[in-house]
Design an enzyme around this catalytic site. Sequence first.
Site, PDB file in Angstrom:
ATOM      1  N   GLN A 192      14.282  -1.265   0.591  1.00 37.29           N
ATOM      2  CA  GLN A 192      14.030  -1.927   1.505  1.00 37.29           C
ATOM      3  C   GLN A 192      13.259  -3.266   0.959  1.00 37.29           C
ATOM      4  O   GLN A 192      12.906  -4.222   1.934  1.00 37.29           O
ATOM      5  CB  GLN A 192      12.272  -1.184   2.072  1.00 37.29           C
ATOM      6  CG  GLN A 192      13.596   0.376   2.576  1.00 37.29           C
ATOM      7  CD  GLN A 192      12.522   1.343   2.757  1.00 37.29           C
ATOM      8  OE1 GLN A 192      11.493   1.032   4.244  1.00 37.29           O
ATOM      9  NE2 GLN A 192      11.830   1.623   1.935  1.00 37.29           N
ATOM     10  N   VAL A 218      12.901  -6.695  -0.448  1.00 38.91           N
ATOM     11  CA  VAL A 218      13.900  -8.173   0.275  1.00 38.91           C
ATOM     12  C   VAL A 218      13.755  -9.381  -1.099  1.00 38.91           C
ATOM     13  O   VAL A 218      14.349 -10.531  -1.746  1.00 38.91           O
ATOM     14  CB  VAL A 218      13.426  -8.984   1.274  1.00 38.91           C
ATOM     15  CG1 VAL A 218      13.971  -8.120   2.541  1.00 38.91           C
ATOM     16  CG2 VAL A 218      11.998  -8.909   1.424  1.00 38.91           C
ATOM     17  N   HIS A 236      17.209  -4.623   4.111  1.00 40.86           N
ATOM     18  CA  HIS A 236      16.342  -5.584   4.539  1.00 40.86           C
ATOM     19  C   HIS A 236      16.882  -6.408   4.120  1.00 40.86           C
ATOM     20  O   HIS A 236      15.905  -7.491   4.614  1.00 40.86           O
ATOM     21  CB  HIS A 236      14.920  -4.436   4.917  1.00 40.86           C
ATOM     22  CG  HIS A 236      15.149  -4.188   5.522  1.00 40.86           C
ATOM     23  ND1 HIS A 236      12.900  -2.761   5.223  1.00 40.86           N
ATOM     24  CD2 HIS A 236      15.396  -2.785   6.640  1.00 40.86           C
ATOM     25  CE1 HIS A 236      13.721  -1.359   5.722  1.00 40.86           C
ATOM     26  NE2 HIS A 236      13.992  -1.519   6.764  1.00 40.86           N
ATOM     27  N   CYS A 268      21.061 -26.294   7.863  1.00 39.03           N
ATOM     28  CA  CYS A 268      21.690 -25.961   7.272  1.00 39.03           C
ATOM     29  C   CYS A 268      23.112 -26.918   6.853  1.00 39.03           C
ATOM     30  O   CYS A 268      24.184 -27.692   7.081  1.00 39.03           O
ATOM     31  CB  CYS A 268      22.837 -24.709   8.331  1.00 39.03           C
ATOM     32  SG  CYS A 268      24.529 -24.507   8.378  1.00 39.03           S
ATOM     33  N   LEU A 270       2.394   6.047  -5.293  1.00 35.62           N
ATOM     34  CA  LEU A 270       0.910   5.879  -5.464  1.00 35.62           C
ATOM     35  C   LEU A 270       0.222   7.056  -4.480  1.00 35.62           C
ATOM     36  O   LEU A 270      -0.765   7.649  -5.172  1.00 35.62           O
ATOM     37  CB  LEU A 270       0.336   4.322  -5.290  1.00 35.62           C
ATOM     38  CG  LEU A 270      -0.983   4.206  -6.306  1.00 35.62           C
ATOM     39  CD1 LEU A 270      -0.630   4.359  -7.626  1.00 35.62           C
ATOM     40  CD2 LEU A 270      -0.807   2.603  -5.570  1.00 35.62           C
ATOM     41  N   ALA A 305       4.717   2.885 -10.638  1.00 37.77           N
ATOM     42  CA  ALA A 305       6.143   2.738 -10.942  1.00 37.77           C
ATOM     43  C   ALA A 305       6.487   3.463 -11.946  1.00 37.77           C
ATOM     44  O   ALA A 305       7.806   2.989 -12.330  1.00 37.77           O
ATOM     45  CB  ALA A 305       7.464   2.460  -9.951  1.00 37.77           C
TER      46      ALA A 305
HETATM   47  N1  APR Z   1       3.740   2.355  -8.178  1.00 39.00           N
HETATM   48  C1  APR Z   1       4.325   3.201  -6.846  1.00 39.00           C
HETATM   49  N2  APR Z   1       4.160   3.674  -5.863  1.00 39.00           N
HETATM   50  C2  APR Z   1       3.638   1.967  -5.381  1.00 39.00           C
HETATM   51  C3  APR Z   1       2.141   1.529  -5.775  1.00 39.00           C
HETATM   52  C4  APR Z   1       2.239   1.204  -7.440  1.00 39.00           C
HETATM   53  N3  APR Z   1       1.987   0.088  -8.441  1.00 39.00           N
HETATM   54  N4  APR Z   1       1.447   1.352  -5.078  1.00 39.00           N
HETATM   55  C5  APR Z   1       1.884   1.453  -3.808  1.00 39.00           C
HETATM   56  N5  APR Z   1       2.222   2.151  -3.931  1.00 39.00           N
HETATM   57  C6  APR Z   1       3.014   3.164  -2.401  1.00 39.00           C
HETATM   58  C7  APR Z   1       2.246   3.273  -1.792  1.00 39.00           C
HETATM   59  O1  APR Z   1       1.525   4.392  -2.179  1.00 39.00           O
HETATM   60  C8  APR Z   1       3.036   2.913  -0.643  1.00 39.00           C
HETATM   61  O2  APR Z   1       3.384   4.470   0.338  1.00 39.00           O
HETATM   62  O3  APR Z   1       4.296   2.469  -2.214  1.00 39.00           O
HETATM   63  C9  APR Z   1       3.633   2.208  -0.611  1.00 39.00           C
HETATM   64  C10 APR Z   1       3.915   0.867  -0.111  1.00 39.00           C
HETATM   65  O4  APR Z   1       4.106   1.300   1.388  1.00 39.00           O
HETATM   66  P1  APR Z   1       4.812   0.022   2.370  1.00 39.00           P
HETATM   67  O5  APR Z   1       3.766  -1.156   2.002  1.00 39.00           O
HETATM   68  O6  APR Z   1       4.819   0.177   3.361  1.00 39.00           O
HETATM   69  O7  APR Z   1       5.941  -0.616   1.705  1.00 39.00           O
HETATM   70  P2  APR Z   1       7.753   0.101   2.676  1.00 39.00           P
HETATM   71  O8  APR Z   1       7.285   1.643   2.948  1.00 39.00           O
HETATM   72  O9  APR Z   1       8.424  -0.405   1.453  1.00 39.00           O
HETATM   73  O10 APR Z   1       7.652  -0.330   3.701  1.00 39.00           O
HETATM   74  C11 APR Z   1       8.544  -0.474   4.887  1.00 39.00           C
HETATM   75  O11 APR Z   1       7.712  -2.300   6.141  1.00 39.00           O
HETATM   76  O12 APR Z   1       6.646  -4.152   6.626  1.00 39.00           O
HETATM   77  C12 APR Z   1       8.220  -3.418   6.597  1.00 39.00           C
HETATM   78  O13 APR Z   1      10.603  -4.273   6.390  1.00 39.00           O
HETATM   79  C13 APR Z   1       8.730  -4.185   5.067  1.00 39.00           C
HETATM   80  O14 APR Z   1      10.488  -2.947   3.951  1.00 39.00           O
HETATM   81  C14 APR Z   1       9.567  -2.834   4.547  1.00 39.00           C
HETATM   82  C15 APR Z   1       8.997  -2.229   5.484  1.00 39.00           C
END
Ligand code: APR
Length: 240
Positions: free
Chosen positions: A96, A98, A113, A142, A208, A225
Site C-alpha cells: 500500500q 507509495v 496505491h 507535462c 507494532l 518491522a
Molecule cells: N513496525 C511495524 N509496524 C508498525 C511500525 C513499525 N515500526 N510502526 C507502526 N506500525 C504499524 C501500526 O501498528 C499500524 O498498524 O503500522 C500500521 C500503520 O497503519 P496506518 O498508518 O493506518 O497505515 P496503513 O495501514 O498502511 O494505511 C493504509 O491508508 O491513508 C491510507 O492510502 C493510505 O496506504 C494507506 C492506507
Amino acid sequence: MSARPLRSVVVLSGAGLSADSGLPTFRGAGGLWEGQRIEDVATPEAWARDPARVWRFYQLRRAALREAQPNAAHVALARLQRELAALRVACLLATQNVDDLLEKAGAEPVHVHGSLAHLRCERCGRVVRDLEHVEPDVAVSCAGCSAPRLRPDVVWFGEVPREMPRVEDAIRAASHFVAIGTSGQVWPVAGWLALARACGAATIVQALDEPENLQPGDVFRAGRAADVVPGLVDELLAAR
Ligand code: APR
C-alpha cells in the site's frame, strides 16, 4: 508459525514497514492524518478544489522520500522474493506504500496505491518517474502534451486500487499470507486478510499494534518491522 509447507506466498505491507526508515505512518501518533484532513489533501475532489494545497502536501512527502533508505525489513523482503524466485516458488509483494524503499532494497513490489516517485498527466495519461522536482509550490507540466500541472501518481480515497485482480488471484492460490505494518482499516485492501483466511492460507500479521482486522486464527508477531521481519523471512524460507 504454522507447520504448513510454503507453496506460494503473498506479502501485503503498509506504512509500518517504512516507519523504521523515518517515513511517517498515517494513523497513530505523529501520523500523516494527525492534523491533516484526508478530504483536504487525498481525494480527487480536493485536487479539483485546491490543487496547490494538495500538491504542496505531496511535494513535502516526495522531498522526504529522496532521503529515505530501506531498513532491514525491506532488505529481508527483497531476499525472500529473490530466494523464492530461485526456487520457482510464487512470491508476490503487494504494498500500500507509495514510497520506493522496496525497490531501493532490490525488490519488485506491486504498488496497489500508486507511487510518490511518479507523476501522471490527467490529459494524455503520460506517467513519468520524477523525484527531481520537489519544490512545494512549483507545478510540473507535462512534457508530452504541455498540460500545466501533473498530479502525484497515487490512488486517492474514492479511487480504485491497482492490480486488485492479480493480487486477489495470488491470495486465492497462496499457502501463506503475511500482512506487515498495516492497520487493516482501509478497504478494499483490508479485506485481503479475510480472503486469505477463507481460502485456507496460513495468515501471519506483523505490526507494532494489533490491527483491526486481526482474528484469533491469525499468528500475530508484535514489534518493529526492522526487528521482526528478517526472522519471519527466515522462518518462511525454512518452511519450504
Ligand atoms: N513496525 C511495524 N509496524 C508498525 C511500525 C513499525 N515500526 N510502526 C507502526 N506500525 C504499524 C501500526 O501498528 C499500524 O498498524 O503500522 C500500521 C500503520 O497503519 P496506518 O498508518 O493506518 O497505515 P496503513 O495501514 O498502511 O494505511 C493504509 O491508508 O491513508 C491510507 O492510502 C493510505 O496506504 C494507506 C492506507
